[in-house]
Write a protein that holds these residues in place. Structure first.
Motif, mmCIF file in Angstrom:
data_model
loop_
_atom_site.group_PDB
_atom_site.id
_atom_site.type_symbol
_atom_site.label_atom_id
_atom_site.label_comp_id
_atom_site.label_asym_id
_atom_site.label_seq_id
_atom_site.Cartn_x
_atom_site.Cartn_y
_atom_site.Cartn_z
ATOM 1 N N ALA A 163 0.825 -1.211 0.000
ATOM 2 C CA ALA A 163 0.000 0.000 0.000
ATOM 3 C C ALA A 163 0.859 1.261 0.000
ATOM 4 O O ALA A 163 0.519 2.259 -0.647
ATOM 5 C CB ALA A 163 -0.939 -0.004 1.200
ATOM 6 N N ASN A 164 1.965 1.230 0.726
ATOM 7 C CA ASN A 164 2.858 2.385 0.740
ATOM 8 C C ASN A 164 3.425 2.639 -0.645
ATOM 9 O O ASN A 164 3.446 3.778 -1.135
ATOM 10 C CB ASN A 164 3.993 2.142 1.744
ATOM 11 N N LEU A 165 3.868 1.581 -1.311
ATOM 12 C CA LEU A 165 4.485 1.737 -2.616
ATOM 13 C C LEU A 165 3.467 2.110 -3.695
ATOM 14 O O LEU A 165 3.681 3.057 -4.460
ATOM 15 C CB LEU A 165 5.226 0.458 -2.995
ATOM 16 N N VAL A 166 2.369 1.407 -3.746
ATOM 17 C CA VAL A 166 1.369 1.697 -4.785
ATOM 18 C C VAL A 166 0.798 3.099 -4.590
ATOM 19 O O VAL A 166 0.669 3.870 -5.552
ATOM 20 C CB VAL A 166 0.248 0.628 -4.763
ATOM 21 N N GLY A 167 0.469 3.460 -3.354
ATOM 22 C CA GLY A 167 -0.034 4.803 -3.096
ATOM 23 C C GLY A 167 1.000 5.865 -3.420
ATOM 24 O O GLY A 167 0.669 6.924 -3.966
ATOM 25 N N GLY A 168 2.264 5.583 -3.088
ATOM 26 C CA GLY A 168 3.322 6.528 -3.401
ATOM 27 C C GLY A 168 3.505 6.727 -4.892
ATOM 28 O O GLY A 168 3.697 7.856 -5.372
ATOM 29 N N LEU A 169 3.436 5.641 -5.653
ATOM 30 C CA LEU A 169 3.591 5.764 -7.102
ATOM 31 C C LEU A 169 2.408 6.495 -7.726
ATOM 32 O O LEU A 169 2.583 7.282 -8.672
ATOM 33 C CB LEU A 169 3.755 4.383 -7.732
#
Length: 303
Positions: free
Chosen positions: A76-82
């Motif tokens: 979730a951190n990575l997908v939301g960040g991207l």
């Protein structure tokens, strides 16, 4: 073309320091940091140390630090960040806190993003691969049908085409046997496990399936241009017995004059050979899972 870097971290300041050191002195236009929140009170001090390191870092260019208020988990951190980065920029280079760029990494990424910007059939540029059994020397540049996430880059239009489905956890294949075999033996089993209720929160697995279902490819360089320092058991999906990445043999990597990359049956075979799974162990786990569901069903029927 801008050089935008997104760095994702959690609580491993010792490893993140090596990643940040590799960013110093590079021609980067902006760095984004996405620091996840603590999962448990025991993690809080390590998370705070990680955040202090990020906030004190000077990359020599603008940077933006996003501190998550709670623990989202890597996916979730990575997908939301991207999603956040690609709303603001056309391209981005993505690093996790245990992926350390080697010399030539940024030259390779930036030149490849520019060269292949109009190739809408290419989803990403990868700095690492795990190919085995390729006969002879790999081409300088080649296309893989499998997505490799240890140091990669992409374009906003490609990411945004799949981001909604990846965010929602949608799987594009309804049956595990529909997954192309050139993906490797692990993906069909992961899809099968997903539909049996073992929904592993593996963001790269979902990205790989969506790019595969669209017949998109990924640019890979013969030489490995990152070090994965998470093989001590601290990495999210890096067991202690995993093999280290091969050494790079060239000091600089611009792709401008390299031959046009292509897919080939030999590349497909090497990718598949690098991702063979023990089907017996998978079958045992799935049988146990089915037995569990059957016993629950019988128990509820007797109530």
């Amino acid at each position: 073309m801008e050089t935008i870097v997104a760095v994702f971290s959690y609580k491993r300041a010792d490893k993140l320091r090596a990643v940040l050191d590799a960013l110093k002195g590079q021609s980067i236009d902006k760095v984004y940091h996405f620091c996840d929140g603590a999962r448990t009170p025991a993690d809080q001090e390590a998370v705070e140390e990680n955040r202090r390191l990020v906030q004190a870092f000077d990359p020599g260019c603008p940077q933006e630090v996003v501190l998550r208020e709670k623990n989202l988990g890597l996916a979730a951190n990575l997908v939301g960040g991207l999603n956040y980065v690609f709303e603001r920029h056309e391209t981005a280079i993505i690093l996790e806190d245990d992926i350390v760029p080697r010399p030539g990494f940024f030259e390779y990424m930036s030149s490849a993003l520019e060269r292949f910007s109009d190739r809408k059939d290419i989803f990403s540029v990868s700095a690492a691969h795990e190919l085995k059994g390729y006969p002879g020397e790999l081409p300088e540049l080649f296309l893989s049908r499998r997505f490799f996430c240890w140091g990669w880059a992409s374009w906003a239009d490609r990411w945004q085409a799949i981001s909604e489905d990846v965010t929602a956890g949608v799987i594009p294949y309804k049956k595990y046997w529909e997954v192309p075999r050139h993906s490797g033996g692990d993906f069909p089993w992961l899809v099968r496990s997903h539909y049996l209720g073992r929904n592993a929160n593996l963001w790269a697995f979902k990205v790989a399936l969506h790019t595969m279902s669209r017949e998109w490819t990924h640019v890979c360089c013969r030489d490995i241009l990152v070090d994965n320092i998470g093989f001590d058991g601290t990495g999210e999906n890096c067991p202690e017995d995993a093999e280290a990445l091969a050494s790079a043999t060239m000091p600089a990597h611009r792709v401008d004059d390299m031959p046009e990359p292509e897919t080939s049956p030999l590349i497909d075979a090497a990718v598949a050979a690098a991702h063979v799974v023990d089907e017996g162990s998978h079958c045992k786990r799935l049988r146990r899972r089915l037995s569990y569901y059957f016993m629950r069903l019988m128990g509820s029927g007797n109530a």
